[in-house]
Design a protein around this motif. Structure first.
Motif: not given
Length: 463
Positions: A223-250
């Motif tokens: 979120p936010g404004s500024g030069a990066d946001a105006a230029a569409g450069l506020n994109h970020y990348q991370c890593s993540a993992t699929v985990v089970a859902d106890p309320a919806h098994p499978g």
């Protein structure tokens, strides 16, 4: 006498857990003045209990009253073009907080680095660049860590603070002397810190990645404004993992990552356009600077987040500068099915259970992630076979973080840490803190206790 770090931790905890002494998040009239003043310092996170033990007792209804902003607008279909993905900046693991200084009038404590010195006699891993093949003896399946080794616990590892032995009871008084008070339990001298682990080099997995494709890349706009946001450069990348859902098994649509990958922390907001690409670049279509169509680098599609929850500690005091909030730097997001039918778990071929309150001495950690800062380029899924984690603490009032040696860099934030439970892999933490220069290079992740379990149960039941 309390150390400066203990005093700092106590004050940080008081700032974080704002509201009342009751277990729920409702404020009484007697608390209104306190929470109004504290709320200005912690954004809109009002109504938190007075201490960590009460927070651990929260029920679903308490989380629902507090987590009012869990619903997120999904990214527009086709929002994440290849150009945007390639421009996305790696979200750096949080730098370790600087050691605190002593309060006025108190003796200065030795300015030791968090975690203490490198373990005496610990070998230093070679610092050669990662190769394209995993070392001999390592598994080739993503999501399947090596079982814990049978070797005894290293002698340099300190016992967890919660298990520190008490001092021997005082000797019985002589008959002619008055009775003596029993001795008090000893306070751990290390404040919950062990020597830092040795460096372990990350290794890329060979293409193609086989099922289950539970590890992937997370993209979001800050979120936010500024030069990066105006230029569409506020994109970020991370890593993540699929985990089970106890309320919806499978049929899980839940993904685990770091809090700092989806929320700005103190006074901030959730990121926008949060999307998950499981098994990103499984075929190697983007490796070596190549370009490809979405079906080649996103074999299971692009999944937009519609819900998210992180810890009250992260939302109240988290930030890029590093703080005790890293002890609770985790988040769980819910994504919507890419085709409106099959769940994420069904699509990628599996989901990992989450192991809360895991016995530390039973853990042998394997980290997975997509490091994107040099010398990595974010195109390869990497793994660190890091073994038994040590402890790292920035606030003795909170469970010490898990710490491993690993050379992964920015972009690995949020990557899943796996350990073997009952013969199968389970998620036990995620990348939060990282030190990528000098030696040893290490990363630390939150110890997933009842607070993490409460957030997980909440988002599971909201789906």
């Amino acid at each position: 006498m309390r150390t400066a770090r203990t005093a700092l931790g106590a004050s940080a905890l008081a700032l974080t857990l704002l509201g009342t002494a009751a277990c729920g998040p409702d404020n009484s009239s007697a608390d209104s003045a306190v929470t109004a003043a504290a709320g200005a310092a912690a954004g809109s996170n009002l109504g938190l209990p007075a201490n960590l033990d009460d927070l651990k007792k929260w029920k679903f209804e308490d989380w629902e009253k507090w987590a009012k902003d869990y619903a997120l607008p999904a990214a527009a279909k086709g929002f994440w073009t290849l150009d945007k993905l390639l421009k996305a900046k790696p979200r750096e693991p949080i730098a370790p907080p600087a050691p605190p200084t002593a309060a006025p009038g108190q003796p200065t404590q030795p300015p030791a680095q968090p975690g203490g010195p490198t373990q005496p006699g610990a070998p230093t891993a070679p610092t050669t660049a990662p190769t394209g093949k995993p070392p001999a003896g390592q598994p080739t399946q993503p999501g399947h860590p090596t079982p814990p080794p049978a070797a005894p616990k290293p002698s340099g590892t300190q016992q967890p603070a919660s298990q520190a032995p008490a001092q021997p009871p005082a000797q019985p008084a002589q008959p002619s002397q008055p009775s003596q008070a029993p001795a008090q339990p000893a306070q751990p001298a290390d404040n919950g810190n062990d020597p830092l682990p040795r460096t372990v080099n990350a290794q890329p997995l060979p293409h193609p990645y086989t099922k289950p494709g539970v590890h992937g890349k997370l993209f979001a706009d800050e979120p936010g404004s500024g030069a990066d946001a105006a230029a569409g450069l506020n994109h970020y990348q991370c890593s993540a993992t699929v985990v089970a859902d106890p309320a919806h098994p499978g049929r899980s649509n839940l993904v685990w990552t770091a809090g700092h990958c989806v929320h700005q922390g103190k006074g901030g907001k959730y990121y926008s356009n949060i999307s998950f690409i499981p098994a990103f670049n499984s075929t190697g279509a983007l490796s070596g600077g190549k370009r490809a169509e979405e079906a080649q680098y996103a074999p299971f599609g692009v999944w937009s987040a519609t819900q998210a929850v992180t810890s009250p500690q992260w939302k109240a005091e988290g930030g890029d500068g590093g703080s005790p909030a890293t002890h609770y730097d985790f988040a769980v997001i819910r994504v919507q099915p890419a085709d409106g039918a099959k769940s994420l778990e069904e699509t990628v071929g599996g989901a990992l259970p989450v192991w809360f309150n895991a016995p530390r001495d039973q853990l042998s950690v394997t980290e997975y992630g997509y490091p994107a800062a040099p010398p990595f380029d974010g195109m390869e899924l990497n793994r660190c076979e890091s073994g038994r984690p040590t402890r790292l603490s920035y606030d003795p009032a909170r469970p010490p973080m898990l710490t491993i040696g690993c050379t992964m860099t920015g972009g690995s934030s949020g990557g899943g840490w796996l350990a073997v439970k009952d013969g199968k892999p389970a998620l036990v933490s995620n990348v939060s803190v990282g030190k990528h220069t000098g030696d040893p290079k290490f990363q630390a992740g939150p110890y997933l206790d009842d607070v993490a379990a409460g957030a997980y149960d909440f988002i599971s039941r909201k789906g």
